[in-house]
Design a protein around this motif. Structure first.
Motif, PDB file in Angstrom:
ATOM      1  N   PRO A 158       0.968  -1.157   0.053  1.00 61.63           N
ATOM      2  CA  PRO A 158      -0.251   0.150  -0.063  1.00 61.63           C
ATOM      3  C   PRO A 158       0.734   1.304   0.064  1.00 61.63           C
ATOM      4  O   PRO A 158       0.495   2.218  -0.736  1.00 61.63           O
ATOM      5  CB  PRO A 158      -0.774   0.045   1.159  1.00 61.63           C
ATOM      6  N   GLY A 159       1.507   1.345   0.879  1.00 62.91           N
ATOM      7  CA  GLY A 159       2.578   2.539   0.875  1.00 62.91           C
ATOM      8  C   GLY A 159       3.556   2.884  -0.428  1.00 62.91           C
ATOM      9  O   GLY A 159       3.831   3.957  -0.564  1.00 62.91           O
ATOM     10  N   LEU A 160       3.710   2.037  -1.306  1.00 64.56           N
ATOM     11  CA  LEU A 160       4.451   2.000  -2.513  1.00 64.56           C
ATOM     12  C   LEU A 160       3.773   2.038  -3.711  1.00 64.56           C
ATOM     13  O   LEU A 160       4.188   2.229  -4.667  1.00 64.56           O
ATOM     14  CB  LEU A 160       5.541   0.870  -2.619  1.00 64.56           C
ATOM     15  N   ILE A 161       2.458   1.960  -3.568  1.00 69.22           N
ATOM     16  CA  ILE A 161       1.520   1.912  -4.808  1.00 69.22           C
ATOM     17  C   ILE A 161       2.121   2.923  -5.910  1.00 69.22           C
ATOM     18  O   ILE A 161       2.269   2.676  -6.942  1.00 69.22           O
ATOM     19  CB  ILE A 161       0.244   1.435  -4.493  1.00 69.22           C
ATOM     20  N   PRO A 162       1.652   4.317  -5.364  1.00 71.48           N
ATOM     21  CA  PRO A 162       1.742   5.270  -6.330  1.00 71.48           C
ATOM     22  C   PRO A 162       3.099   5.112  -7.084  1.00 71.48           C
ATOM     23  O   PRO A 162       3.192   5.468  -8.328  1.00 71.48           O
ATOM     24  CB  PRO A 162       1.634   6.422  -5.702  1.00 71.48           C
ATOM     25  N   ILE A 163       4.159   5.025  -6.248  1.00 74.22           N
ATOM     26  CA  ILE A 163       5.580   5.295  -6.907  1.00 74.22           C
ATOM     27  C   ILE A 163       5.910   4.182  -7.750  1.00 74.22           C
ATOM     28  O   ILE A 163       6.349   4.352  -8.910  1.00 74.22           O
ATOM     29  CB  ILE A 163       6.624   5.474  -5.674  1.00 74.22           C
ATOM     30  N   ALA A 164       5.258   2.849  -7.363  1.00 72.62           N
ATOM     31  CA  ALA A 164       5.715   1.618  -8.178  1.00 72.62           C
ATOM     32  C   ALA A 164       4.987   1.921  -9.398  1.00 72.62           C
ATOM     33  O   ALA A 164       5.486   1.738 -10.483  1.00 72.62           O
ATOM     34  CB  ALA A 164       5.245   0.466  -7.399  1.00 72.62           C
ATOM     35  N   ALA A 165       3.790   2.277  -9.301  1.00 71.24           N
ATOM     36  CA  ALA A 165       2.916   2.695 -10.663  1.00 71.24           C
ATOM     37  C   ALA A 165       3.646   3.599 -11.576  1.00 71.24           C
ATOM     38  O   ALA A 165       3.870   3.520 -12.797  1.00 71.24           O
ATOM     39  CB  ALA A 165       1.465   2.929 -10.195  1.00 71.24           C
TER      40      ALA A 165
END
Length: 134
Positions: free
Chosen positions: A75-82
């Motif tokens: 969850p905490g990495l979703i935006p940056i990973a995307a």
């Protein structure tokens, strides 16, 4: 000490966007793993001649796809990973262009037509941006 626990399956899949995110995560993890199989040789052949150290680039992109896929599940990495996967898709597009223009086979088959590959890349990029931003 930082403690990071993986979310439960019920926490990961709450909405249709989450279902899509998990599917994309699995897609990128699988795609990344293929870089470390015999298919990796095909990825190297797809690269334009101006790419330095094509074997290293192929291995690094595999690691990035795996890491990005895992990031889509945290969850905490979703935006940056995307967003990073979006940039990766843009960065690897010249290899797809080169393979189509030079008719370089992939897994013994003709390359995917460039128009179709472009649409698929655009859809993947759009979905990743949707996951990152909304």
């Amino acid at each position: 000490m930082l403690s990071m626990s993986l979310p439960l399956a019920s926490e990961i899949i709450e909405t249709s966007q989450d279902v899509l995110r998990v599917i994309l995560a699995l897609f990128f993890i699988f795609a990344g793993i293929t870089h470390f199989t015999q298919i990796g040789e095909d990825y190297v052949r797809m690269m334009p001649s101006w790419v330095p150290f094509p074997m290293l680039v192929m291995l690094v992109t595999g690691v990035l796809e795996i890491a990005g896929g895992i990031g889509l599940l945290i969850p905490g990495l979703i935006p940056i990973a995307a967003l990073l996967l979006t940039f990766l898709l843009i960065a690897i597009f010249p290899a797809n262009l080169h393979a189509a223009q030079k008719n370089i086979p992939f897994r013994g088959k003709p390359p995917m037509p460039l128009a179709l590959r472009t649409v698929i890349q655009a859809v993947l990029i759009g979905l990743l941006i949707w996951i990152a931003v909304f």
